[in-house]
Design a protein around this motif. Structure first.
Motif, short mmCIF file in Angstrom:
data_model
loop_
_atom_site.label_atom_id
_atom_site.label_comp_id
_atom_site.label_asym_id
_atom_site.label_seq_id
_atom_site.Cartn_x
_atom_site.Cartn_y
_atom_site.Cartn_z
N GLY A 102 -11.44 -15.95 -11.44
CA GLY A 102 -10.48 -15.28 -11.62
C GLY A 102 -10.15 -15.07 -10.01
O GLY A 102 -11.22 -16.06 -8.74
N THR A 103 -9.34 -14.43 -9.38
CA THR A 103 -9.11 -13.77 -8.14
C THR A 103 -8.86 -13.17 -7.86
O THR A 103 -8.37 -11.61 -9.01
N ALA A 104 -8.27 -12.23 -6.52
CA ALA A 104 -8.36 -10.79 -6.37
C ALA A 104 -6.85 -11.58 -6.04
O ALA A 104 -5.91 -12.58 -6.46
N GLY A 105 -5.87 -10.12 -6.00
CA GLY A 105 -3.69 -10.12 -6.46
C GLY A 105 -3.78 -8.58 -5.50
O GLY A 105 -4.59 -8.27 -4.70
N SER A 106 -2.27 -8.55 -5.43
CA SER A 106 -2.42 -7.62 -4.57
C SER A 106 -1.69 -6.34 -5.37
O SER A 106 -1.04 -6.10 -6.14
N PRO A 107 -2.51 -4.95 -5.08
CA PRO A 107 -2.20 -4.03 -6.08
C PRO A 107 -0.59 -3.30 -5.64
O PRO A 107 -0.82 -1.83 -6.69
N THR A 108 -0.18 -3.58 -4.98
CA THR A 108 1.37 -3.13 -5.25
C THR A 108 2.75 -4.45 -5.46
O THR A 108 3.56 -3.34 -5.56
N ALA A 109 2.50 -5.40 -5.59
CA ALA A 109 3.60 -6.31 -5.44
C ALA A 109 4.54 -5.35 -7.49
O ALA A 109 5.43 -5.82 -6.92
N ALA A 110 3.61 -5.83 -8.34
CA ALA A 110 4.18 -5.23 -9.37
C ALA A 110 4.15 -3.87 -9.79
O ALA A 110 5.90 -3.24 -10.09
N PRO A 111 3.59 -2.21 -9.13
CA PRO A 111 4.41 -1.48 -8.61
C PRO A 111 5.82 -0.77 -7.81
O PRO A 111 6.38 -0.85 -8.87
N GLU A 112 5.48 -1.86 -7.18
CA GLU A 112 7.40 -2.13 -6.22
C GLU A 112 8.31 -3.16 -6.82
O GLU A 112 9.17 -2.45 -6.78
N LEU A 113 8.28 -3.75 -7.64
CA LEU A 113 8.84 -4.72 -8.71
C LEU A 113 9.90 -3.52 -9.55
O LEU A 113 10.66 -3.42 -10.34
N LEU A 287 8.55 -11.27 -12.56
CA LEU A 287 8.83 -11.06 -10.67
C LEU A 287 7.75 -10.09 -10.31
O LEU A 287 6.82 -9.71 -8.94
N GLY A 288 6.24 -9.87 -11.25
CA GLY A 288 6.21 -8.61 -10.99
C GLY A 288 5.19 -8.95 -10.15
O GLY A 288 5.11 -8.18 -9.05
N TYR A 289 4.19 -10.39 -9.83
CA TYR A 289 3.23 -11.19 -8.88
C TYR A 289 3.91 -12.40 -8.15
O TYR A 289 3.86 -12.58 -7.19
N VAL A 290 5.54 -11.99 -7.98
CA VAL A 290 5.78 -13.26 -6.79
C VAL A 290 6.28 -12.61 -5.84
O VAL A 290 7.38 -12.57 -5.01
N THR A 291 5.09 -12.26 -5.30
CA THR A 291 5.26 -12.12 -3.75
C THR A 291 4.15 -12.83 -2.61
O THR A 291 3.40 -13.54 -2.94
N GLN A 292 4.90 -13.17 -1.77
CA GLN A 292 3.84 -13.90 -0.47
C GLN A 292 2.38 -13.45 -0.61
O GLN A 292 1.42 -14.15 -0.59
N GLU A 293 2.31 -11.69 -0.20
CA GLU A 293 0.93 -11.22 -0.25
C GLU A 293 0.31 -11.38 -1.70
O GLU A 293 -0.83 -12.00 -1.89
#
Length: 320
Positions: A102-113, A287-293
């Motif tokens: 697996g990989t890491a991810g962004s903790p904020t992408a899904a909540p912001e969406l 789009l929950g995880y679809v961010t540059q970060e």
């Protein structure tokens, strides 16, 4: 000489090669193929990937159940973006000698969406922009979040952020999940209640459970009727958490005010899907995880997984 064939799946936007130095793997005998189109059904997945020994899957876009893994005898490394992937049969992978990382991810992408969807729904932003561009002006009346009650179903890392957003907007926050304790809820600024109480008392219910055999169908007719004609359902977690037929009926018959959805039982959402013609909805294409970060963490992590595997020292391995 090519020693390995690597496939990067479901690169919808055509950006995978912008986020990691995939071309550098050529020096290590790895030929990289990027697939932008989604493979469906399972037979198409098997046919397209039969010659690859390394596969990188973007989240759960392409499932890897036992049947598929069994039909890919050359597969040695399967990388999923993110730290977990419910659509990969880890036991089947282990049984067939496939390493899964697996990989890491962004903790904020899904909540912001999630919060963007709620605000867009509450103030009819999408509909009003369409009206404005067509020459119109002010066609709807929105509602405010301040003073309303937010019900958070699943108070994990994402749910806790949603609870914090709710408090910041002046909302009373309720929470429920099967294993939630009073202490955990209080620490997140929420009040633990029963499932029925949450749906009955909330103006907005936001879902943040992991999909499993236990959580599938968490929201059905009973919960939607309890939410009532002024209630809004937000789902940025997984589509099957909600009984689709019950939701479609609820929206057509007005059991609830509406639903803001980023996830569906079928993805990509096929033409003719009933939700595309269902009123009272705001829909976005997962789009929950679809961010540059997020993509930076996903693809760089996937690249590291591949190079570590080639070096004989796999990292971030996922066990059954």
């Amino acid at each position: 000489m090519t020693q390995h064939r690597l496939a990067i799946l479901d690169d919808y936007q055509g950006i995978a090669e912008d986020y990691a130095p995939w071309s550098s793997l050529e020096q290590r005998g790895v030929a990289v193929t990027v697939l932008r189109h989604h493979l469906r059904p399972e037979s198409a997945v098997v046919a397209a990937l039969a010659d690859f020994d390394i596969i990188i899957a973007m989240r759960e876009r392409t499932p890897f159940p036992r049947f598929v893994i069994e039909q890919l005898p050359r597969l040695k490394l399967l990388v999923t973006t993110g730290a977990a992937n419910a659509s990969i049969d880890l036991q089947a992978a282990a049984d067939h000698g496939v390493t899964v990382c697996g990989t890491a991810g962004s903790p904020t992408a899904a909540p912001e969406l999630t919060w963007a969807l709620l605000l867009t729904f509450a103030r009819h932003i999408s509909a009003e922009e369409t009206t404005l561009r067509a020459g119109g002006w002010q066609q709807t009346v929105g509602f405010e979040l301040s003073g309303k009650t937010l019900g958070v179903v699943g108070l994990g890392k994402i749910g806790q952020r949603i609870a914090a957003y709710g408090r910041a907007f002046g909302m009373d926050v309720l929470a429920w999940s099967q294993n939630l304790t009073d202490e955990t809820a209080a620490a997140a600024g929420a009040r633990k209640v029963t499932k029925d109480e949450l749906f009955q008392k909330s103006d907005v219910v936001s879902l943040h459970l992991r999909l499993s055999a236990r959580s599938e169908g968490t929201v059905g007719e009973r919960e939607l009727r309890l939410l009532g004609p002024d209630g809004v359902l937000v789902n940025t977690a997984r589509g099957p958490l909600v009984n689709q037929q019950a939701l479609v009926t609820a929206l057509h018959e007005g059991w609830i005010r509406g639903a803001a959805l980023d996830v569906f039982d079928q993805e990509p959402l096929p033409s003719g899907h009933p939700l595309l013609e269902t009123p009272r909805t705001l829909l976005t294409p997962h789009l929950g995880y679809v961010t540059q970060e997020s993509y930076r963490a996903f693809f760089r992590g996937a690249f590291e997984d591949v190079t570590a595997f080639l070096d004989g020292t796999p990292v971030r391995t996922l066990a059954p």
